[in-house]
Motif scaffolding. Structure first.
Motif, short mmCIF file in Angstrom:
data_model
loop_
_atom_site.label_atom_id
_atom_site.label_comp_id
_atom_site.label_asym_id
_atom_site.label_seq_id
_atom_site.Cartn_x
_atom_site.Cartn_y
_atom_site.Cartn_z
N SER A 32 0.84 -1.19 0.00
CA SER A 32 0.00 0.00 0.00
C SER A 32 0.87 1.24 0.00
CB SER A 32 -0.92 0.03 1.24
OG SER A 32 -1.80 -1.06 1.24
N LEU A 33 0.48 2.22 -0.80
CA LEU A 33 1.13 3.53 -0.81
C LEU A 33 0.31 4.44 0.10
CD1 LEU A 33 1.79 3.94 -4.66
CD2 LEU A 33 3.08 2.63 -2.97
N VAL A 34 0.96 4.99 1.13
CA VAL A 34 0.24 5.75 2.15
C VAL A 34 0.73 7.19 2.19
CG1 VAL A 34 -0.45 5.79 4.58
CG2 VAL A 34 0.13 3.61 3.51
N ILE A 35 -0.21 8.13 2.10
CA ILE A 35 0.11 9.56 2.21
C ILE A 35 -0.35 10.06 3.59
CG2 ILE A 35 -0.40 11.87 1.36
CD1 ILE A 35 1.39 10.42 -0.51
N ASN A 36 0.53 10.77 4.28
CA ASN A 36 0.23 11.26 5.62
C ASN A 36 -0.09 12.76 5.58
OD1 ASN A 36 0.02 11.24 8.44
ND2 ASN A 36 2.17 11.79 8.70
N LEU A 37 -1.23 13.16 6.15
CA LEU A 37 -1.63 14.56 6.21
C LEU A 37 -1.19 15.15 7.54
CD1 LEU A 37 -5.26 14.34 4.76
CD2 LEU A 37 -3.12 14.68 3.52
N VAL A 38 -0.49 16.27 7.48
CA VAL A 38 0.03 16.91 8.69
C VAL A 38 -0.54 18.32 8.82
CG1 VAL A 38 2.11 17.76 9.86
CG2 VAL A 38 2.17 15.58 8.64
N GLY A 39 -0.98 18.67 10.04
CA GLY A 39 -1.44 20.04 10.32
C GLY A 39 -2.81 20.36 9.77
N LEU A 40 -3.72 19.40 9.76
CA LEU A 40 -5.05 19.64 9.19
C LEU A 40 -5.84 20.66 10.02
CD1 LEU A 40 -7.23 18.99 7.14
CD2 LEU A 40 -7.88 17.00 8.53
N ILE B 20 -10.33 15.81 3.89
CA ILE B 20 -9.96 14.40 3.98
C ILE B 20 -10.58 13.61 2.83
CG2 ILE B 20 -10.15 12.29 5.36
CD1 ILE B 20 -10.08 14.02 7.86
N GLU B 21 -11.86 13.87 2.55
CA GLU B 21 -12.54 13.17 1.47
C GLU B 21 -11.87 13.45 0.12
OE1 GLU B 21 -16.44 14.69 1.96
OE2 GLU B 21 -17.00 13.26 3.53
N THR B 22 -11.43 14.70 -0.08
CA THR B 22 -10.72 15.04 -1.31
C THR B 22 -9.44 14.22 -1.45
OG1 THR B 22 -11.57 17.30 -1.31
CG2 THR B 22 -9.55 16.90 -2.56
N ALA B 23 -8.67 14.15 -0.34
CA ALA B 23 -7.41 13.40 -0.38
C ALA B 23 -7.66 11.92 -0.65
CB ALA B 23 -6.67 13.57 0.95
N VAL B 24 -8.68 11.35 -0.02
CA VAL B 24 -9.00 9.92 -0.21
C VAL B 24 -9.43 9.66 -1.65
CG1 VAL B 24 -10.57 8.06 0.45
CG2 VAL B 24 -9.58 9.53 2.21
N ASP B 25 -10.27 10.55 -2.21
CA ASP B 25 -10.75 10.38 -3.59
C ASP B 25 -9.60 10.48 -4.60
OD1 ASP B 25 -13.30 10.05 -2.66
OD2 ASP B 25 -13.95 12.11 -3.07
N GLU C 2 -4.98 4.47 -11.42
CA GLU C 2 -4.16 4.79 -12.59
C GLU C 2 -2.80 4.10 -12.52
OE1 GLU C 2 -1.73 8.73 -13.99
OE2 GLU C 2 -3.79 9.03 -13.33
N LEU C 3 -2.23 4.04 -11.30
CA LEU C 3 -0.91 3.43 -11.11
C LEU C 3 -0.99 1.93 -10.94
CD1 LEU C 3 0.57 6.03 -8.57
CD2 LEU C 3 1.23 5.78 -10.97
N GLY C 4 -2.20 1.42 -10.63
CA GLY C 4 -2.34 0.00 -10.33
C GLY C 4 -1.90 -0.35 -8.92
N ASP C 5 -2.00 0.63 -7.99
CA ASP C 5 -1.58 0.42 -6.61
C ASP C 5 -2.70 0.79 -5.65
OD1 ASP C 5 1.21 -0.40 -6.84
OD2 ASP C 5 1.57 1.60 -7.65
N ASN C 6 -2.64 0.20 -4.45
CA ASN C 6 -3.58 0.54 -3.39
C ASN C 6 -3.06 1.77 -2.66
OD1 ASN C 6 -5.72 0.26 -1.51
ND2 ASN C 6 -4.33 -0.76 -0.08
N VAL C 7 -3.83 2.87 -2.66
CA VAL C 7 -3.41 4.12 -2.03
C VAL C 7 -4.34 4.44 -0.86
CG1 VAL C 7 -3.11 6.60 -2.35
CG2 VAL C 7 -2.43 5.03 -4.16
N THR C 8 -3.76 4.76 0.29
CA THR C 8 -4.56 5.14 1.45
C THR C 8 -4.04 6.45 2.04
OG1 THR C 8 -3.16 3.84 2.96
CG2 THR C 8 -5.09 2.73 2.02
N ILE C 9 -4.89 7.10 2.84
CA ILE C 9 -4.56 8.38 3.47
C ILE C 9 -4.61 8.21 4.98
CG2 ILE C 9 -5.09 10.84 3.61
CD1 ILE C 9 -4.40 9.88 0.79
N CYS C 10 -3.59 8.73 5.67
CA CYS C 10 -3.54 8.57 7.12
C CYS C 10 -3.15 9.88 7.80
CB CYS C 10 -2.55 7.47 7.52
SG CYS C 10 -0.82 7.96 7.27
N MET C 11 -3.30 9.91 9.12
CA MET C 11 -2.82 11.01 9.95
C MET C 11 -2.10 10.39 11.14
SD MET C 11 -6.07 13.67 9.70
CE MET C 11 -5.52 14.61 11.12
N THR C 12 -0.78 10.25 11.03
CA THR C 12 -0.01 9.58 12.06
C THR C 12 1.22 10.40 12.44
OG1 THR C 12 1.31 8.36 10.45
CG2 THR C 12 -0.73 7.33 11.17
#
Length: 722
Positions: free
Chosen positions: A541-549, A573-578, A586-596
């Motif tokens: 999984s490719l995970v993007i972390n949101l900081v300072g929301l 958050i919904e925008t980032a997830v979408d 498009e990349l053929g990968d599982n992408v998720t969004i987190c706040m850690t």
């Protein structure tokens, strides 16, 4: 060779065709005539001339060099290393060795029958080397000190070859650049010419001619002399002796390579400017961040290391308790090298299911296993964590034994490398809350989580529960306050900028996945490659972390912390997830969004403070870092209900994020065990997952932490408190 044979060779007549024997014999005759002159001065002069006559032979200099580098050697060993291998050459070797012995440049240890170089011999060898180097300089030729630890005559053709091979320059351009570099070398008449100096000159000429792309390919990666000296002088950030120092140095080189030659230029610039943060850039292309792995499958099959780690003992399929615990220790040690953030080990209860009749022995051996695994390579203070995941509702006795063993381990370890993740999805937290509270007060690491979650708050993004291995690549964090500052308080524009920034970031993450997969297949990560069939059985999984929301919405964009303001926060958050889902497809990968958690939080706050000044909206922040999740104060937990704002908001965000939300339960250091236990049980009723956080003072001098203390260690009186 026997002693008689050695003596025979030492007394043999020599062939008349030995080139340097005539000079030596003449020198002996001259020395005999000198002895008639008498006097100390003449005697000393004779001694010096005799030594210089010894130096006149390359064979004798070679013998001195061999003894100087190899140490004491037998006659046969020395003869062989000096290149006198045939019987015809035996007399010559004996002659040269006898010369060295007579002038006390070499000595014979009669009891061991070994020859050694004397201090005088070392002095002569050093003098010969100095004369050789000076003669090179005086000859008027240019000589280069290479990175291969040799001195070679300057050859411009090697520059041409390097430009074509390393920089992919056209031959004609390579010849033109080389000609200009060669002119500069002779013009400056550098007294100490090195490969690094030549490379600097080449890169300078390339830049002057506008060839920046070629220059980047040819640039030398490394560190300034000053930085190296600073690292050696300041060892506060080195936690593993020389190994840690070398690892930190290597990381800096690979991080530079990542930012200058691997990542797309826009992504590298985004990191350097503070729009995004890349964690652990030194190992970005080598190892994943977090891996979820089933320990039972690995231990049942036996660790297959192939041709790697040849100094690690091979352990076949483990059946006895001592075999299992030994294998587990090896598994933890090796897996910790193959992830940069965390390794989550599942299936441990099933591993020990057949040993429920020997629980005291299990506890003792597991304690030793944890302690042994913690002694393995820890390169720095943020090294890989190991988390043991325990699912409540299964074998209660085994679970309690593992927890007790972990408690024993924590008691003897100042800062534990291993932590616990308690999954209470199918069991009651009250069954273990007392033990967890005691562990926390000892400084242990504990996470309460329903389902597969790492201690960082990141969830297992695998959509296939049958996978024995799940991998998260989660080292990219986005600086939301920076985007908010540059959006002119326009929330729609803010979300559009977020979507634009995510796309190149995810493209670089896909590139990273490919690099890690390739290196793993080639054997860089043996456990992942051999034992889990990385590419066939794993889920990445490719995970993007949101900081300072929160700071972005409420401090900078100007929304109030009310229902409408929180609706905007949810929309971000919904925008980032979408966007993540679309880009992932498009990349053929599982992408998720987190706040850690991420060290990028404080870096973002510092960079933004410098960029926007102290009069910016950052003034409303109480700390020098951005928010990374939700913090619940244990002292206030009794006042909360499921409908309380902080609880309901946390659970709402947790549902929106498909990659995980870090919720921390901040426990005051003065709370007692019963109070901690109560807080844990109440929080478990309100939120699905949370991490226990408590400040435990540890003496940085002796590691003492057996009882709470403030300013000084009660054991050694040191004021150095970690």
């Amino acid at each position: 060779m026997t002693m008689n044979e050695e003596e025979l060779e030492m007394n043999m007549d020599l062939d008349s065709d030995d080139d340097d024997l005539d000079a030596d014999l003449d020198s002996d005759i001259d020395d005999d005539s000198d002895s008639k002159r008498g006097g100390i001065l003449q005697s000393t002069s004779k001694r010096v001339r005799m030594i210089f006559s010894v130096m006149a032979s390359p064979n004798r200099i070679d013998i001195l060099r061999i003894l100087n580098s190899k140490g004491p050697l037998t006659y046969s060993e020395l003869k062989s290393l000096a290149g006198f291998k045939s019987k015809k050459e035996s007399g010559k070797f004996a002659y040269h060795l006898r010369k060295l012995l007579r002038q006390s440049l070499v000595a014979l240890n009669k009891s061991e029958r070994r020859y050694t170089i004397t201090n005088l011999g070392k002095l002569v060898l050093s003098l010969a080397r100095q004369i050789e180097e000076r003669s090179i300089i005086e000859s008027g030729k240019m000589y280069v000190r290479t990175s291969g630890e040799s001195i070679e005559e300057f050859n411009s053709h090697k520059i041409i070859q390097s430009l074509v091979r390393e920089g992919s320059l056209p031959l004609e351009l390579a010849q033109k650049i080389t000609e200009e570099v060669e002119n500069r070398i002779y013009k400056y008449q550098t007294t100490y010419l090195t490969g690094a100096v030549i490379r600097d000159m080449v890169n300078s000429v390339l830049l002057e001619h506008g060839h920046e792309e070629y220059r980047n390919k040819l640039a030398r990666l490394g560190m300034p002399v000053y930085d190296v000296q600073e690292m050696v002088s300041n060892l506060d950030n080195v936690d593993n002796g020389a190994e840690g120092l070398l690892f930190n140095t290597g990381q800096k080189i690979f991080a530079e390579h990542l930012l200058t030659n691997v990542l797309p230029k826009d992504v590298a610039d985004n990191h350097l400017s503070g729009d995004i943060h890349i964690s652990n850039p030194g190992v970005w292309s080598m190892i994943p961040d977090t891996i979820f792995v089933n320990a039972k499958e690995l231990l049942d099959d036996g660790l297959d290391l192939g041709g790697k780690y040849l100094d690690v003992s091979r352990i076949n399929v483990s059946k006895q308790l001592n075999e299992i615990t030994t294998s587990l220790s090896v598994l933890i040690s090796l897996l910790s090298k193959e992830a940069s953030k965390e390794v989550v080990l599942d299936g441990l209860v099933a591993v020990f299911a057949k040993h429920s009749k020997s629980l005291p022995e299990l506890e003792e051996q597991l304690t030793n296993t944890f302690a042994t695994a913690s002694t393995t390579s820890k390169y720095n203070k943020t090294s890989t964590n190991i988390s043991i995941r325990l699912q409540l509702g299964s074998d209660t006795k085994i679970i309690h034994s593992i927890i007790n063993a972990y408690k024993n381990y924590v008691a003897i370890t100042p800062i534990p490398k291993i932590g616990l993740i308690i999954d209470n999805e199918k069991g009651k937290i009250t069954d273990v809350s007392q033990s967890i509270s005691e562990i926390l007060l000892l400084g242990g690491k504990v996470m309460i989580a329903k389902g597969q979650t790492a201690s960082s708050g990141v969830t297992n993004g695998s959509s296939k529960s049958t996978n024995s291995l799940a991998i998260n690549l989660q080292s990219v964090s986005i600086n939301l306050p920076r985007l908010a500052f540059e959006s002119n308080k326009d929330e729609t524009y803010f979300r559009a900028r977020l979507a634009l920034l995510m796309k190149p970031a995810l493209a670089s993450m896909a590139l990273r996945k490919k690099e890690i997969s390739d290196l793993t297949r080639r054997g860089l990560n043996p456990i992942l490659a051999k034992n889990t069939q990385y590419m066939q059985r794993s889920s990445v999984s490719l995970v993007i972390n949101l900081v300072g929301l929160r700071e972005s919405i409420f401090n900078i964009l100007g929304f109030k912390d009310n229902k409408d303001g929180r609706a905007v926060l949810h929309k971000v958050i919904e925008t980032a997830v979408d966007v993540g889902a679309k880009k992932g497809k498009e990349l053929g990968d599982n992408v998720t969004i987190c706040m850690t958690e991420t060290e990028g939080s404080s870096r973002f706050a510092t960079l933004d403070g410098e960029k926007y000044g102290k009069n910016s909206s950052l003034n409303s922040m109480e700390s020098d870092f951005y928010s990374q999740g939700t913090v619940i104060n244990a002292s206030e937990i009794d006042e909360y209900t499921p409908k309380s704002e902080i609880i309901s908001e946390s659970n709402k965000i947790s549902k929106l994020l498909n990659g995980g939300l870090l919720v921390t339960l901040d426990i005051d250091k003065n709370l007692k065990v019963d109070e901690v236990k109560k807080s844990i049980e109440k929080t478990a009723e309100l939120v699905p997952s949370f991490k226990l956080v408590r400040a435990t003072p540890i003496c940085g001098e002796c590691g003492f932490k057996d009882e709470p203390f403030e300013d000084k260690c009660p054991k050694c009186k040191s004021p150095y408190v970690v």
